[in-house]
Design an enzyme around this catalytic site. Structure first.
Site, mmCIF file in Angstrom:
data_model
loop_
_atom_site.group_PDB
_atom_site.id
_atom_site.type_symbol
_atom_site.label_atom_id
_atom_site.label_comp_id
_atom_site.label_asym_id
_atom_site.label_seq_id
_atom_site.Cartn_x
_atom_site.Cartn_y
_atom_site.Cartn_z
ATOM 1 N N ASP A 10 30.669 -11.277 -8.516
ATOM 2 C CA ASP A 10 31.246 -12.578 -8.160
ATOM 3 C C ASP A 10 31.438 -13.368 -9.462
ATOM 4 O OD1 ASP A 10 31.867 -15.111 -7.252
ATOM 5 O OD2 ASP A 10 30.006 -15.402 -6.112
ATOM 6 N N ASP A 110 37.999 -13.688 -6.448
ATOM 7 C CA ASP A 110 37.062 -13.503 -7.560
ATOM 8 C C ASP A 110 35.815 -12.706 -7.200
ATOM 9 O OD1 ASP A 110 35.666 -15.402 -6.057
ATOM 10 O OD2 ASP A 110 34.865 -16.394 -7.832
ATOM 11 N N GLU A 111 35.877 -11.913 -6.123
ATOM 12 C CA GLU A 111 34.711 -11.125 -5.713
ATOM 13 C C GLU A 111 35.128 -9.707 -5.357
ATOM 14 O OE1 GLU A 111 32.144 -12.593 -2.547
ATOM 15 O OE2 GLU A 111 32.515 -14.619 -3.270
HETATM 16 P P1 DGT Z 1 30.443 -19.758 -8.084
HETATM 17 O O1 DGT Z 1 30.837 -18.409 -7.619
HETATM 18 O O2 DGT Z 1 29.451 -20.453 -7.198
HETATM 19 O O3 DGT Z 1 30.012 -19.804 -9.532
HETATM 20 O O4 DGT Z 1 31.725 -20.704 -8.031
HETATM 21 P P2 DGT Z 1 33.223 -20.423 -7.683
HETATM 22 O O5 DGT Z 1 34.002 -21.631 -8.086
HETATM 23 O O6 DGT Z 1 33.705 -19.137 -8.258
HETATM 24 O O7 DGT Z 1 33.169 -20.397 -6.122
HETATM 25 P P3 DGT Z 1 33.584 -19.274 -5.066
HETATM 26 O O8 DGT Z 1 33.262 -17.932 -5.571
HETATM 27 O O9 DGT Z 1 33.001 -19.729 -3.777
HETATM 28 O O10 DGT Z 1 35.161 -19.475 -4.955
HETATM 29 C C1 DGT Z 1 36.104 -18.871 -5.813
HETATM 30 C C2 DGT Z 1 37.279 -19.829 -6.082
HETATM 31 O O11 DGT Z 1 37.843 -20.282 -4.844
HETATM 32 C C3 DGT Z 1 36.866 -21.110 -6.789
HETATM 33 O O12 DGT Z 1 36.855 -20.999 -8.194
HETATM 34 C C4 DGT Z 1 37.870 -22.108 -6.300
HETATM 35 C C5 DGT Z 1 38.196 -21.668 -4.916
HETATM 36 N N1 DGT Z 1 37.434 -22.487 -3.925
HETATM 37 C C6 DGT Z 1 36.153 -22.317 -3.521
HETATM 38 N N2 DGT Z 1 35.777 -23.248 -2.636
HETATM 39 C C7 DGT Z 1 36.880 -24.042 -2.471
HETATM 40 C C8 DGT Z 1 37.144 -25.211 -1.665
HETATM 41 O O13 DGT Z 1 36.291 -25.717 -0.926
HETATM 42 N N3 DGT Z 1 38.410 -25.749 -1.749
HETATM 43 C C9 DGT Z 1 39.394 -25.192 -2.549
HETATM 44 N N4 DGT Z 1 40.593 -25.728 -2.589
HETATM 45 N N5 DGT Z 1 39.170 -24.095 -3.312
HETATM 46 C C10 DGT Z 1 37.934 -23.547 -3.290
HETATM 47 CA CA CA Z 2 32.757 -17.114 -7.630
#
Ligand code: DGT
Ligand code: CA
Length: 365
Positions: A10, A110-111
């Site tokens: 991830d 991204d996973e």
């Molecule tokens: P992490 O994995 O906790 O370090 O953080 P992220 O940002 O990679 O989160 P993840 O893996 O849940 O989601 C991957 C991408 O999807 C993230 O970079 C942006 C998008 N994303 C996640 N949650 C939301 C949301 O609530 N709203 C929108 N518009 N996009 C989102």
């Molecule tokens: Ca992520």
């Protein structure tokens, strides 16, 4: 057979981290990637934020105005989402990861799940080294960090990946599964959202361990058979879902009408062998191998029957396909006394062969 070894990779704060790679000067500042609704200057929501911004209270889904309020005393960077760019980076890193896996399944941008049962010979002892190699490779080639979870199945790998973030590596060996899972809150299980969590709380189920101790029959009464059983198994870290490619070309199939309605296996095979050859040619062209072979038959009364068989190892061989199709038609005929009118063949669980994968990756990089 020894057990499976599965990794979930991830990427950390993906959209914001990709923005950092394109403009390294923002790395030491809070970075917030936003979906602007366009109604007014700050209307819209936070898509994601780097960990510096998260420490200051910014979260995915939060109104942009609120994020700005939280960061008002620091020099923060607010950027609009650039989905085309993130997709492009995603394709490259996924191509790289695919090469480190026996079986590969991308989930979201991204996973990805990497089954490495063969590469590690089923041993959890060598998997840390392999995971570190994967992390080093994405860092060296794309300057991105990721968090990796390893477990005996997808469910445990996913939970493991969430335990240490960012840039984490958490390995849960089969014998550690229940010890690690039981103290965690139930909503760490996929499928337990806000509503289910509330329902479970009312039953005094707060942790995964509480769920495991709860009477399975009662769970089925409350949540229905499928979900109840799923929750029961999940709480014990049991999950048999295979790691499989979810590609564009998920299956290739052909169907054809027989010269006459028949129950004669050789007459049916004469037709379907030709279909197998056409499918095989498609597989060679696209560089795919298959895990599952299926047949379908429209019977004399127009009812439709189907049978399928999955292999432990993927194949792209014509003989394997023909042999499986023959067995499946034998089985189908033995289970029905109707004549067959139309016969079809399908291969699914497709994945790019290693050779064409390597070509693809070297082309990209
Ligand atoms: P992490 O994995 O906790 O370090 O953080 P992220 O940002 O990679 O989160 P993840 O893996 O849940 O989601 C991957 C991408 O999807 C993230 O970079 C942006 C998008 N994303 C996640 N949650 C939301 C949301 O609530 N709203 C929108 N518009 N996009 C989102
Ligand atoms: Ca992520």
């Amino acid at each position: 057979m020894t057990g499976r070894v599965i990794m979930l990779v991830d990427f950390d704060y993906f959209f914001a981290q990709v923005e950092e790679t394109r403009n390294p000067s923002i790395r030491d500042k809070p970075v917030v990637v936003c979906v602007y609704s366009g109604r007014s200057e700050d209307s819209g929501a936070v898509s994601t934020a780097n960990y510096i911004a998260r420490k200051l209270g910014v979260k995915s889904g939060m109104p942009i105005a609120l994020a700005k309020a939280k960061l008002q005393n620091v020099e923060a960077v607010f950027l609009p989402v650039d989905n085309v760019f993130y997709e492009e980076v995603s394709e490259r890193i996924m191509a790289l990861l695919r090469n480190s896996a026996d079986n590969f399944e991308q989930v979201g941008i991204d996973e990805a799940y990497l089954e490495v049962s063969q590469k590690t010979k089923g041993s959890f002892e060598s998997v840390a080294e392999l995971a570190q190699k994967v992390k080093a490779e994405v860092k060296a080639k794309h300057n991105l960090t990721c968090s990796i979870g390893v477990g005996p199945n997808k469910l445990v790998a996913k939970i493991a990946a969430d335990i240490q973030k960012p840039d984490g590596l958490t390995i849960i060996k089969p014998e550690q599964v229940t010890v690690v899972l039981f103290p965690l809150p139930v909503d760490r299980l996929i499928g337990v959202g806000t509503k289910t969590k509330a329902k479970m709380q009312a039953l005094r189920i707060n942790t995964i361990g509480d769920l495991a101790k709860y009477d399975a029959q009662r769970l089925i009464e409350v949540f229905g058979k499928n979900l109840g059983l799923y929750f029961h198994n999940a709480s014990l870290g049991i999950d048999d879902e295979p790691v499989r490619e979810r590609g564009e070309a998920e299956s290739i199939s052909r169907i054809s009408t027989l010269k006459e309605d028949t129950r004669d296996l050789s007459a049916i095979l004469e037709k379907v062998d030709g279909l197998c050859e056409e499918i095989h040619a498609d597989l060679l062209r696209s560089g795919h191998s298959f895990r599952t072979v299926g047949i379908s038959a429209v019977m004399k009364d127009m009812s439709i029957r189907s049978r399928s068989r999955s292999f432990e190892n993927r194949s792209s061989k014509l003989e394997v396909l023909k042999e499986a199709v023959k067995e499946l038609f034998e089985k189908l005929l033995s289970e029905s006394d109707l004549e067959v009118r139309r016969a079809g063949v399908k291969v699914s669980g497709l994945a790019k062969d290693e050779k064409s994968q390597r070509q693809l990756t070297s082309f990209i990089e």
